[in-house]
Design an enzyme around this catalytic site. Structure first.
Site, mmCIF file in Angstrom:
data_model
loop_
_atom_site.group_PDB
_atom_site.id
_atom_site.type_symbol
_atom_site.label_atom_id
_atom_site.label_comp_id
_atom_site.label_asym_id
_atom_site.label_seq_id
_atom_site.Cartn_x
_atom_site.Cartn_y
_atom_site.Cartn_z
ATOM 1 N N CYS A 115 0.836 -1.211 0.000
ATOM 2 C CA CYS A 115 0.000 0.000 0.000
ATOM 3 C C CYS A 115 0.867 1.256 0.000
ATOM 4 C CB CYS A 115 -0.966 0.005 1.187
ATOM 5 S SG CYS A 115 -2.216 -1.286 1.109
ATOM 6 N N ALA A 116 1.944 1.207 -0.770
ATOM 7 C CA ALA A 116 2.864 2.345 -0.870
ATOM 8 C C ALA A 116 3.410 2.412 -2.297
ATOM 9 C CB ALA A 116 3.991 2.213 0.148
#
EC number: 2.8.1.7
Length: 407
Positions: A364-365
């Site tokens: 999630c980056a």
């Protein structure tokens, strides 16, 4: 006195499991930590013997459940050194907490033409809500970049700040790189420019003491499941004057003082104005038990143990050929890496065969992956129950994969 690792491991029942015929080495606590007996038992005890709907109940069970919930609010306030329990809002997790601030504070106090600042290392939960706010309200999102060593290029912060900067949102510890950001200094700079500051504490809360008054942040958010508590419960800390000035984000029961079809709505005071509907009372009880567990173990002792374990892990990983590490030399809680040219998914799948659980993917980056020019990374993470033997198994597993697959 040495760290009681064997006793700690005995507190977590799932650690006795086997995966693919191998003892489990759980190195994915940054995604979600395992739960000790005390947390599991407290939530079960609440549902077995104490459960009732909270708020306004005239009967004994309801009153007792309400008192127990508010006692956990007090406990959370003490744990992060908030000035008052009324600065603690119960939410589903870090993601909801940030969305609450973006939709309540952001849509009220950040106007078209204003700007806010995030960083290149943020989790999507601390990017997407601000991008959505920007799209809906004509707000500019500015990005503080990474330096070459995996730290933030904090020298650029004064360049980004101006008279129309309304908010700085930054993670205290990167969920990918393990970078510990100098948030106290960043908060001071932002506040000097007139901005409020939100700190994403999802990763820091389990690794080190947090003092929101010392930091002087305006908002601090974290999830219970990262700190050995249940899933589905989290915390938004907000300074009381800010919370009281913010309109509710969601409407329903429990967040009102008066509802009239003729004269309209009078909202409850904060924090209750932000807690519409029936709360996750069982999760709240489990969160309280998790904070008790961490407090009893000793946050400074945890920090020392994990720091020593991190150094051991980084030295041990030098024995793995073709291993690329991402992030600064000094990191906290997580180690991001890739093995040769192999996709992280393949490496993680092989490790799973050996009973070793890590996380793979973009974590999630995605902006961080783009910065490093890779689609994904492997991530091993440490917790209060992680051992040197598990690190040795990770190293041996990676060496075995390298022998099997080459570079």
């Amino acid at each position: 006195m040495s760290y009681p690792i064997e006793r700690v491991r005995a507190d977590f029942p799932l650690l006795a499991s086997e995966v693919n015929g191998q003892p489990l080495a759980y190195l994915d606590s940054a995604a979600s930590a395992q739960k000790p007996h005390s947390v599991i038992d407290r939530e079960a005890e609440f549902y077995r013997h104490e459960y009732a709907a909270v708020h306004r109940g005239i009967h004994t069970l309801s009153a007792q459940a309400t008192s127990a919930m508010e006692a956990v609010r007090e406990k959370v306030a003490s744990f992060i050194n908030a000035a008052s329990a009324e600065e603690i809002v119960f939410v589903r997790g870090t993601t909801e907490a940030i969305n609450l601030v973006a939709n309540s504070y952001g849509r009220t106090f950040i106007q078209p033409g204003d700007n806010l600042i995030i960083t290149e290392m943020e989790h999507h939960a601390n990017i997407v809500p601000w991008q959505m706010l920007a799209e809906a309200h004509g707000v500019e999102v500015r990005v503080l970049p990474l330096a070459e060593d995996g730290s933030l290029d904090v020298a650029q912060l004064p360049v980004l700040l101006d008279e129309r900067t309304r908010l700085l949102a930054v993670t205290q510890i990167s969920n990918v790189l393990g970078t510990l950001n100098p948030v106290k200094a960043m908060i001071a700079q932002a506040k000097a420019a007139g901005a409020v500051v939100l700190i994403d504490g999802a990763q820091s809360i389990m690794h080190q003491p947090v003092d929101v008054q010392d930091l002087d942040c305006d908002f601090f958010v974290f999830s219970g499941h990262k700190i050995y508590g249940p899933s589905g419960i989290g915390v938004l800390y907000g300074k009381r004057d800010l919370l009281q000035a913010m309109p509710p984000w969601e409407g329903g029961g429990a967040m009102i003082r008066q509802v009239s079809l003729r004269t309209g709505i009078t909202y409850a005071d904060s924090p209750w104005r932000f807690e519409a509907g029936s709360p996750n009372t069982g999760g709240i009880m489990g969160l309280g038990a998790a904070l008790d567990y961490v407090t009893a173990l000793g946050r400074e002792d945890i920090q020392r143990y994990e720091s020593s374990l991190m150094q051991y892990a980084l030295e041990a990983l030098t024995q793995v050929p073709d291993l690329t590490l991402y992030g600064p030399a000094e990191r906290h809680g997580v180690i991001a890496f890739n093995l040769g040219q192999h996709h992280a998914y393949d490496v993680g799948s092989f490790l799973d065969r050996y009973g070793i659980a890590i996380r793979t993917g973009h974590h999630c980056a995605m902006p961080l992956m783009e910065h490093y020019g890779v689609p994904s990374m492997c991530r091993a993470s440490l917790a209060v129950y992680t051992t040197r033997e598990e690190i040795d198994r990770l190293v041996a597993g990676l060496q075995r994969i390298h022998r099997l697959l080459g570079s």
